[in-house]
Design an enzyme around this catalytic site. Structure first.
Site, short mmCIF file in Angstrom:
data_model
loop_
_atom_site.label_atom_id
_atom_site.label_comp_id
_atom_site.label_asym_id
_atom_site.label_seq_id
_atom_site.Cartn_x
_atom_site.Cartn_y
_atom_site.Cartn_z
N LYS A 211 -4.96 -8.80 -0.04
CA LYS A 211 -3.86 -9.22 0.84
C LYS A 211 -3.98 -10.69 1.20
CE LYS A 211 -1.28 -6.62 0.53
NZ LYS A 211 -1.83 -5.82 -0.52
N HIS B 22 -28.00 -9.31 -3.64
CA HIS B 22 -28.19 -9.43 -5.10
C HIS B 22 -27.44 -10.61 -5.67
CE1 HIS B 22 -30.34 -5.65 -5.11
NE2 HIS B 22 -29.37 -5.14 -4.35
N TRP C 296 18.57 6.01 -1.49
CA TRP C 296 17.20 5.78 -1.97
C TRP C 296 16.64 7.19 -2.13
CZ3 TRP C 296 13.81 1.91 -3.32
CH2 TRP C 296 12.47 2.21 -3.33
N LYS D 196 7.12 -8.53 -7.53
CA LYS D 196 6.96 -7.26 -6.81
C LYS D 196 6.57 -6.15 -7.78
CE LYS D 196 6.83 -4.28 -3.58
NZ LYS D 196 5.58 -4.26 -2.76
N ASN E 140 20.58 9.63 6.04
CA ASN E 140 19.37 8.86 5.75
C ASN E 140 18.23 9.64 6.38
OD1 ASN E 140 17.45 6.96 5.20
ND2 ASN E 140 17.99 5.62 6.91
N GLY E 141 17.19 9.96 5.60
CA GLY E 141 16.05 10.69 6.17
C GLY E 141 15.72 11.91 5.32
N GLU F 150 -3.40 -13.02 -1.96
CA GLU F 150 -2.09 -13.09 -2.62
C GLU F 150 -1.01 -13.72 -1.75
OE1 GLU F 150 0.02 -9.47 -3.59
OE2 GLU F 150 -1.12 -8.35 -2.13
N CYS G 29 17.98 4.99 2.99
CA CYS G 29 19.36 4.90 2.52
C CYS G 29 20.16 3.99 3.47
CB CYS G 29 19.98 6.29 2.50
SG CYS G 29 19.00 7.45 1.54
N GLU H 84 -9.01 -4.16 -0.52
CA GLU H 84 -7.57 -4.30 -0.25
C GLU H 84 -7.32 -5.46 0.70
OE1 GLU H 84 -4.98 -3.49 -1.54
OE2 GLU H 84 -3.47 -3.83 -0.03
N ARG I 252 18.04 -3.53 0.51
CA ARG I 252 17.04 -2.49 0.81
C ARG I 252 16.62 -1.71 -0.42
NH1 ARG I 252 18.74 -0.20 6.31
NH2 ARG I 252 18.22 1.81 5.45
C1 AGP Z 1 -0.20 -5.60 -4.03
O1 AGP Z 1 -0.02 -6.25 -2.79
C2 AGP Z 1 0.41 -6.39 -5.17
N1 AGP Z 1 1.77 -6.65 -4.95
C3 AGP Z 1 0.11 -5.75 -6.52
O2 AGP Z 1 -1.29 -5.70 -6.66
C4 AGP Z 1 0.65 -4.33 -6.77
O3 AGP Z 1 -0.04 -3.42 -5.95
C5 AGP Z 1 0.41 -3.96 -8.24
O4 AGP Z 1 1.17 -4.84 -9.04
C6 AGP Z 1 0.80 -2.50 -8.57
O5 AGP Z 1 2.18 -2.34 -8.34
P1 AGP Z 1 2.74 -0.82 -8.35
O6 AGP Z 1 2.08 -0.10 -7.22
O7 AGP Z 1 4.21 -0.97 -8.18
O8 AGP Z 1 2.37 -0.20 -9.68
#
Ligand code: AGP
Length: 609
Positions: free
Chosen positions: A486, A505, A74, A604, A100-101, A489, A2, A482, A27
């Site tokens: 990272k 394989h 938030w 995002k 906040n918290g 992307e 928050c 993962e 934020r």
């Molecule tokens: C992850 O770094 C990406 N930004 C993307 O794969 C993300 O995880 C995916 O779009 C799912 O988003 P969400 O967790 O908001 O559902």
């Protein structure tokens, strides 16, 4: 997290309160509110939605007064709504607070206060603090606030205002940021520097447990024991943009470094006081409920899907229930076997991902019970699911998901332990031992973050390769997926993860001299097997960076570089092993001059199919 602002001076407080809150909008929040003392009473105005809604609400009738506090919420406890928005007041309206918290013992306190006749209006943990102040108020504002602080547990930054003590704000913090802006004949309080940077660059940064009594011409700071503290003025030399990132160059790096706190917050209230058991009051499951399912699906996208793979491992390992994991965009088109005996778990940081929401709705239509793991209270997925477990990671701004991933893992671990407790698939002593190790994870993440230089060096040296491979077995493979995402992307390097045993394989054909391979070897149960796969790629002259547990001196004999992460139960190693991979991706993207927080082609939250 928050946003908090406070003003005391000779000007109308509302000006700074609205300006300060607008500087904290980046934020993320779901509601906003202000409270201003007008000489007789404290006027509180708040509204769900954007700050503009609050401004519309008060335009033409602005609160008048020179002392005030404000807040952008938030949500963690209680859905986004006008009544749950801060500031919160006691029964009389004489005491007002913004927070906040997380107040961990708020339910106990609320019950006690209701028994003593207090009438609550909201669903929030914060409102307890205002009623507690009303309960203990002895005529002395400072000592009364200190008494309140003795009784609350959890993480907080708090600002108090009292009608009986005009011209005075009291603020304090524990595990959440709070700064005091030093003005001329006026002073400012904020949860974050961006809110005050246009008014003053001279600040006091409060430490945990410290309390400040702020008037327009004085700032008195004391420690937990009430003893005066002398503080050096901290001159803020950041520009406004840097201030939003807390001094970090990018939101992604800020959020990578927020992981210890995000994991600690997500664990709070979910471990019993004696540390022996998991408590998930949000679920209240029992053995019969769990045994009614003959199938569990975990469905998500991207990083959340990778967290689901780890969640599968945890649930199968600890609760011995079979789990199927699927990407949401595939799941609902394969005519999945879903009925009233199915438990569907969806994972989503934003709670708005279209494919995941669609999979959730389709599964409900087919009779499934549904549980959402999400970071956003009141999001579409949170509202659609039958039950919700929240990660308390705070807003994640960078497109690349980091702290959301580690808090999703923690939530899955806690859920799997909870299921094992209910079903008796693991003995209490075994569960208690894992909980003890779980509580060390935030500090171990901090330790992992403390030495980034080797990772910066690797990123500079290998950041211009066009192909990078990640390999691992079991949980190391899930984390490798993962890590590869990272790197892809944000640095636009082609990176792929492979089950280490799968290389021979086909993929081994691509491993030639100089190709970088990131090899994860934290899973002791398959360590020797992983080592033999590493030897396979070394025999083809790959450059291998190993990720190993501290104390593992064997691996360094077979790889070019090793990054060690602290030792913990191998089930918890993913929470540590992912951190160097996040940093490697971050510094590789920097090396290549990429837009780290807003990578090309990506959003995002993917709210379209
Ligand atoms: C992850 O770094 C990406 N930004 C993307 O794969 C993300 O995880 C995916 O779009 C799912 O988003 P969400 O967790 O908001 O559902």
């Amino acid at each position: 997290m928050c946003g908090i602002v406070g003003y005391v001076g000779d000007k109308q407080a509302v000006g700074f309160l609205l300006e300060g809150l607008s500087k904290l909008e980046y934020r993320g929040y779901d509601s906003a509110g202000i409270a201003v003392y007008d000489g007789q009473k404290i006027r509180v105005e708040k509204s769900v939605g954007r700050l503009a809604s609050l401004q519309d609400k008060i335009s033409g009738n602005m609160p008048v007064g020179t002392t005030g506090i404000g807040h952008t919420r938030w949500a963690t406890h209680g859905r986004p709504s006008d009544i749950n928005a801060h500031p919160h007041t006691d029964c009389s309206g004489d005491f007002v607070v913004v927070h906040n918290g997380i107040i961990e013992n708020y339910l106990t306190l609320k019950e006690e206060l209701i028994e003593r006749g207090h009438a609550f209006k909201s669903e929030t943990d914060t409102e307890v603090v205002a009623h507690l102040l009303e309960e203990v108020y002895n005529g002395d504002f400072v000592s009364s606030v200190r008494e309140v602080l003795q009784r609350i547990e959890g993480s907080y930054s708090l600002v108090f205002m009292s009608r009986r003590d005009p011209g005075t704000l009291i603020c304090t913090k524990q595990d959440n940021p709070l700064v005091i802006g030093i003005g001329n004949g006026e002073n400012f309080i904020a949860s974050d520097i961006p809110a005050i940077i246009n008014r003053t660059r001279r600040t006091f940064i409060l430490n945990d447990g410290e309390l400040a009594v702020v008037k327009k011409d004085s700032i008195k700071i004391m420690n937990r024991r009430g003893e005066p503290v002398t503080k050096k003025v901290f001159e803020v030399n950041w520009n406004a943009e840097a201030a939003e990132k807390g001094g970090y160059e990018h939101f992604m790096l800020k959020e990578i470094n927020e992981q210890p706190k995000a994991v600690r917050d997500t664990l709070s209230q979910r471990i019993s006081k004696d540390g022996q058991t998991i408590t998930l009051d949000e679920l209240k499951w029992n053995a019969d409920y769990l045994k009614s399912f003959n199938k569990i699906y975990i469905v998500a996208c991207g990083t959340a899907y990778h967290a689901g793979l780890v969640g599968k491992f945890y649930i199968e390992k600890l609760a011995r229930i079979p789990v199927t994991v699927d990407v949401a965009s595939e799941f609902r088109y394969r005519d999945p076997i879903v009925d009233e005996n199915t438990l569907l778990i969806v994972v989503s940081q934003s709670g708005e991902t279209s494919d995941t929401l669609a999979a959730l709705k389709e599964s409900k239509r087919r009779g499934a019970k549904t549980l959402a793991l999400t970071n956003v209270v009141g999001s579409s997925i949170a509202r659609e699911a039958d039950q919700v477990l929240y990660t308390w990671a705070g807003p994640e701004i960078a497109v690349a998901s980091t702290k959301a991933y580690t808090t999703q893992l923690i939530l899955f671990f806690v859920l799997a332990l909870y299921m094992a407790q209910i079903l008796g698939t693991k003995k209490p002593a075994f569960i208690a031992d894992l909980i003890a190790q779980l509580k060390n994870v935030p500090a171990q993440i901090s330790e992992t973050l403390s030495d980034v230089e080797p990772i910066k060096t690797f990123a500079k040296r290998y950041g211009f390769n066009e192909d990078v491979f990640y390999i691992g077995r079991q949980l190391d493979y899930d984390v490798a997926l993962e890590g590869a995402l990272k790197l892809k992307e944000i640095s636009y390097i082609h990176a792929e993860a492979y089950a280490a045993g799968e290389l021979k394989h086909g993929t081994l054909a691509l491993i030639v001299e100089g190709v970088p391979v990131i090899a994860l070897a934290t899973q002791k149960s398959v360590y020797e097997k992983t080592l033999s796969n590493i030897k396979e790629v070394k025999a083809r002259d790959a450059v291998v960076i190993g990720i190993a547990s501290a104390g593992d001196e064997e691996l360094s004999k077979y790889v070019d570089h090793v990054i060690h992460v602290p030792v913990t139960d191998e089930l918890l190693e993913p929470l540590l092993a992912v951190v160097p991979l996040q940093l490697l991706a971050y510094y590789a993207a920097i090396t290549r001059g990429c837009d780290v927080d807003k990578p090309r082609n990506l959003a995002k939250s993917v709210t379209v199919e």
